[in-house]
Design a protein around this motif. Structure first.
Motif, PDB file in Angstrom:
ATOM      1  N   LEU A   1       0.812  -1.213   0.000  1.00  0.00           N
ATOM      2  CA  LEU A   1       0.000   0.000   0.000  1.00  0.00           C
ATOM      3  C   LEU A   1       0.849   1.268   0.000  1.00  0.00           C
ATOM      4  O   LEU A   1       0.305   2.375  -0.077  1.00  0.00           O
ATOM      5  N   GLY A   2       2.150   1.115   0.120  1.00  0.00           N
ATOM      6  CA  GLY A   2       3.034   2.283   0.148  1.00  0.00           C
ATOM      7  C   GLY A   2       2.982   3.047   1.447  1.00  0.00           C
ATOM      8  O   GLY A   2       3.304   4.244   1.489  1.00  0.00           O
ATOM      9  N   VAL A   3       2.606   2.378   2.534  1.00  0.00           N
ATOM     10  CA  VAL A   3       2.514   3.046   3.842  1.00  0.00           C
ATOM     11  C   VAL A   3       3.908   3.179   4.437  1.00  0.00           C
ATOM     12  O   VAL A   3       4.616   2.179   4.624  1.00  0.00           O
ATOM     13  N   ARG A   4       4.297   4.414   4.751  1.00  0.00           N
ATOM     14  CA  ARG A   4       5.621   4.675   5.319  1.00  0.00           C
ATOM     15  C   ARG A   4       5.567   5.173   6.753  1.00  0.00           C
ATOM     16  O   ARG A   4       6.598   5.237   7.421  1.00  0.00           O
ATOM     17  N   ARG A   5       4.373   5.530   7.232  1.00  0.00           N
ATOM     18  CA  ARG A   5       4.255   5.986   8.623  1.00  0.00           C
ATOM     19  C   ARG A   5       2.825   5.731   9.097  1.00  0.00           C
ATOM     20  O   ARG A   5       1.866   5.749   8.317  1.00  0.00           O
ATOM     21  N   LEU A   6       2.698   5.518  10.394  1.00  0.00           N
ATOM     22  CA  LEU A   6       1.405   5.241  11.015  1.00  0.00           C
ATOM     23  C   LEU A   6       1.218   6.216  12.174  1.00  0.00           C
ATOM     24  O   LEU A   6       1.769   6.012  13.255  1.00  0.00           O
ATOM     25  N   PRO A   7       0.485   7.306  11.962  1.00  0.00           N
ATOM     26  CA  PRO A   7       0.276   8.234  13.086  1.00  0.00           C
ATOM     27  C   PRO A   7      -0.487   7.590  14.234  1.00  0.00           C
ATOM     28  O   PRO A   7      -0.395   8.057  15.372  1.00  0.00           O
TER      29      PRO A   7
ATOM     30  N   ARG B   1       9.595  -0.940  12.651  1.00  0.00           N
ATOM     31  CA  ARG B   1       9.804  -0.922  11.195  1.00  0.00           C
ATOM     32  C   ARG B   1       9.375   0.406  10.596  1.00  0.00           C
ATOM     33  O   ARG B   1       9.996   0.903   9.668  1.00  0.00           O
ATOM     34  N   LEU B   2       8.279   0.961  11.101  1.00  0.00           N
ATOM     35  CA  LEU B   2       7.725   2.212  10.591  1.00  0.00           C
ATOM     36  C   LEU B   2       7.584   3.198  11.737  1.00  0.00           C
ATOM     37  O   LEU B   2       7.378   2.796  12.891  1.00  0.00           O
ATOM     38  N   PRO B   3       7.651   4.504  11.452  1.00  0.00           N
ATOM     39  CA  PRO B   3       7.354   5.483  12.495  1.00  0.00           C
ATOM     40  C   PRO B   3       5.893   5.369  12.925  1.00  0.00           C
ATOM     41  O   PRO B   3       4.990   5.390  12.090  1.00  0.00           O
ATOM     42  N   VAL B   4       5.655   5.235  14.223  1.00  0.00           N
ATOM     43  CA  VAL B   4       4.299   5.101  14.772  1.00  0.00           C
ATOM     44  C   VAL B   4       4.096   6.207  15.804  1.00  0.00           C
ATOM     45  O   VAL B   4       4.930   6.391  16.700  1.00  0.00           O
ATOM     46  N   GLY B   5       2.973   6.941  15.674  1.00  0.00           N
ATOM     47  CA  GLY B   5       2.706   8.040  16.598  1.00  0.00           C
ATOM     48  C   GLY B   5       2.275   7.569  17.966  1.00  0.00           C
ATOM     49  O   GLY B   5       2.837   7.967  18.991  1.00  0.00           O
ATOM     50  N   GLU B   6       1.261   6.687  18.019  1.00  0.00           N
ATOM     51  CA  GLU B   6       0.769   6.172  19.293  1.00  0.00           C
ATOM     52  C   GLU B   6      -0.037   4.905  19.042  1.00  0.00           C
ATOM     53  O   GLU B   6      -0.497   4.647  17.921  1.00  0.00           O
ATOM     54  N   VAL B   7      -0.193   4.116  20.102  1.00  0.00           N
ATOM     55  CA  VAL B   7      -1.016   2.912  20.065  1.00  0.00           C
ATOM     56  C   VAL B   7      -2.165   3.108  21.042  1.00  0.00           C
ATOM     57  O   VAL B   7      -1.947   3.458  22.207  1.00  0.00           O
ATOM     58  N   LEU B   8      -3.403   2.905  20.565  1.00  0.00           N
ATOM     59  CA  LEU B   8      -4.595   3.092  21.379  1.00  0.00           C
ATOM     60  C   LEU B   8      -5.234   1.741  21.651  1.00  0.00           C
ATOM     61  O   LEU B   8      -5.374   0.908  20.755  1.00  0.00           O
TER      62      LEU B   8
END
Length: 628
Positions: free
Chosen positions: A385-391, A412-419
């Motif tokens: 899907l071409g996802v490079r970051r997960l806010p 693996r990818l920049p992640v903002g937060e986990v809810l």
């Protein structure tokens, strides 16, 4: 007559030497702990075979790329250590016997550090015999050294005779001894000498192991040779620097941490090679029959390939076939089977029996709702899907089929937060989630009904649980987070695994059910029979997506649920038959360059506003490629 069980010590207490080696390994782990994920776990695995901190997603990438041997100490590590010791001895201007003795001491010390696995024992015994030949003035007796090492080890430990790992190690070494030199000379006529050597060694080892790999099953990798050719430049550097980190850590931990950052560069290259090969060539593993039939067929294929490639016309035919396959893959298949479709707003990844839902938040950005059961499958879906970051990552609940794929993205990818929702069950999965999140340094936040916000193009609101339920058939399922989501023209209801009990308790009154309205319904609990038909109908959805594994043992999706959905006028798509599913909507979603807009109220259906547009929302099935 019965006797009570007796406790017997197994192996006794470790010796002082083993305890010292354990402290050295711990020092290496501590020094590598400051590296970014997943490389902090890769360095100890490369150097001493310590895979305790190795990221599961990276492990899967290495396996798919045919590079998993790098994470287990083998003859390559032993060869690097021995060669380094020989170089140091040569610099010290020592004679052959002194060089052999010093290298033998380094080799034995490394065996203690790495622990004597089958491949390490084979390489160590072979190395000692080879060093003895060097000291005696016969350094070229390599094949006899291999034969002698195998004989000695099998006599000392008969169990090695039926060890697949030991056999693979011997075959790879034998292939390199017998074939690599001749192939190197032939390839060097066309390619630079160093590249020809690397290619010949990788091809010889891979082809020699192919029959046994087919015997034990798992398919044959077509990308293993080029992947290992790309990786070989970094393996010696990572090994030597890693051993240096291990030694320095015993004296100066701060200096060892600094040296670990130098060793991080070759580790970064290995991770990049494995991920690129696994992500962009997912079909590079060919299914192959296991057992005697598969091994025989693979052996015949190897013999035929070697015979064909020995002749000029055979090499030309093989080259033409490879070029044709690449053109077909890149120019033809991609043109007619493009994925993802343009204008996708949500993709239900095909991750087997589990949920992993990706919401487009903007170019290269997405919100992930649940992570599925398999890190490799999730990572592949996001790469496609071409996802490079997960806010933002939202976990509807903590069952394994919704959270065990997290290592495929965290680190693996920049992640903002986990809810996460308010329920901390199952406790084992909760501990795993906290460990993965803490290791990646990502904030973890609890949310409940009424929470909401915006992440790029994604507007979201939590509808349930309003109260935390206890004593139901499955509390984690019934306490799943239920989200009303809007991405551009698409309104979507994400329901986790909530069952009929929670559906009736949370949305029993008409006012609550009014907030369920959506274009697309993610059917609860993989389409199980435990549903409230009034709840499903209240969504007014045109499309029902079921994320479910093929041939699962639960009977999902249930025939009764499918009938209910169709009676409610929904078109049903399911990942077990249709592959990944994409929700497509026209126009540019908010948050992708347009001025900021307010998020609509939950349940606000865009159908009336878009009545003049044809098919404002549709679902594309990947396996068939047609829209619904």
């Amino acid at each position: 007559m019965c006797w009570p069980p007796e406790r017997h010590a197994c192996g006794g207490e470790p010796t002082a030497l083993q305890r010292f080696a354990g402290r050295l390994r711990a020092g290496l782990r501590d020094a590598a702990a400051g590296l970014p994920e997943p490389r902090r776990g890769l360095l100890p695995a490369l150097v001493v075979g310590d895979v305790s901190g190795l990221d599961e997603g990276l492990r899967a990438d290495f396996r798919q790329a045919g590079m998993s041997h790098l994470t287990a100490v083998s003859g390559g590590n032993v060869a690097v250590v021995t060669a380094s010791a020989l170089v140091v001895s040569a610099w010290a201007r020592r004679g052959l016997r002194w060089r052999a003795a010093g290298s033998a001491a380094a080799l034995l010390g490394f065996v203690v550090l790495a622990r004597p696995s089958a491949s390490v024992l084979r390489a160590a015994v072979m190395g000692l015999i080879g060093l003895a030949a060097l000291a005696a003035g016969r350094p070229r007796a390599v094949l006899p050294a291999l034969a002698a090492s195998v004989t000695v080890l099998v006599l000392a430990q008969p169990a090695l005779a039926v060890s697949a790992g030991f056999a693979l190690s011997v075959l790879a070494t034998g292939g390199m001894i017998v074939f690599a030199a001749g192939w190197h000379a032939a390839i060097a006529r066309r390619l630079p000498d160093r590249l020809a050597e690397v290619l010949a060694v990788a091809a010889a080892a891979q082809l020699a192991c192919t029959p046994l790999l087919a015997w034990i099953g798992g398919g044959l990798s077509l990308i293993a040779i080029p992947a290992n050719v790309l990786a070989v430049v970094a393996v010696p550097a990572a090994t030597v620097l890693g051993v240096g980190v291990l030694v320095v850590a015993a004296v100066s931990p701060p200096l060892a941490r600094l040296l670990a950052h130098v060793a991080d560069l070759p580790c970064w290259w290995l991770v990049t090679v494995a991920r690129r090969c696994a992500a962009h060539l997912p079909a590079a593993t060919v299914g192959w029959p296991a057992g005697v039939l598969g091994a025989t067929a693979a052996a015949l294929a190897v013999v035929a390939a070697v015979a064909v490639l020995r002749r000029r016309w055979g090499r030309r035919v093989a080259a033409a076939a490879v070029v044709g396959l690449l053109l077909a893959r890149c120019a033809v298949v991609e043109r007619f089977a493009s994925w993802p479709p343009a204008g996708w707003r949500l993709v239900a990844c095909d991750v087997g029996q589990g949920d992993a839902l990706v919401l487009s938040a903007g170019p290269g950005s997405a919100v992930l709702v649940d992570a599925g059961p398999d890190p490799a499958l999730l990572a592949r879906c996001l790469d496609e899907l071409g996802v490079r970051r997960l806010p933002m990552i939202v976990l509807s609940h903590l069952h394994a089929d919704h959270v065990d794929g997290l290592p495929g993205v965290l680190g693996r990818l920049p992640v903002g937060e986990v809810l996460v929702g308010p329920l901390r069950e199952p406790a084992g999965q909760w501990r795993s989630v906290r460990r993965w999140v803490d290791r990646a340094g990502v904030p973890l936040r609890t949310i409940g009904a009424g929470a909401g916000g915006r992440a790029g193009a994604v507007c979201w609101t939590v509808l349930a649980p309003r109260i935390v339920l206890h004593g139901t058939d499955s509390d984690p399922n019934n306490d799943s987070l239920v989200l009303s989501v809007r991405v551009g023209a698409a309104s979507i209801l994400l329901t986790g695994d909530m069952e009929a009990t929670a559906q009736r308790l949370s949305f029993g009154d008409p006012q609550a059910r009014a907030g369920l309205r959506a274009d697309v319904l993610k059917v609860p609990h993989h389409g199980s029979a435990n549903q409230d038909s009034a709840f499903l109908a209240a969504t007014g959805a045109r499309f029902a997506l079921i994320s479910v594994g093929a041939g699962n043992d639960y009977g999902h999706p249930a025939a009764s649920t499918l009938r209910t959905l169709r009676r409610a006028g929904m078109s049903v798509a399911r990942t077990d038959r249709d592959g990944a599913l994409a929700v497509v909507a026209p126009g540019t979603p908010p948050g992708t360059g347009q001025p900021d807009q307010r998020c609509p109220e939950p349940g606000a259906n865009p159908s009336a506003r878009l009545a003049a547009e044809r098919d404002p929302v549709s679902v594309v099935r990947r396996r068939s490629g047609n829209g619904s």
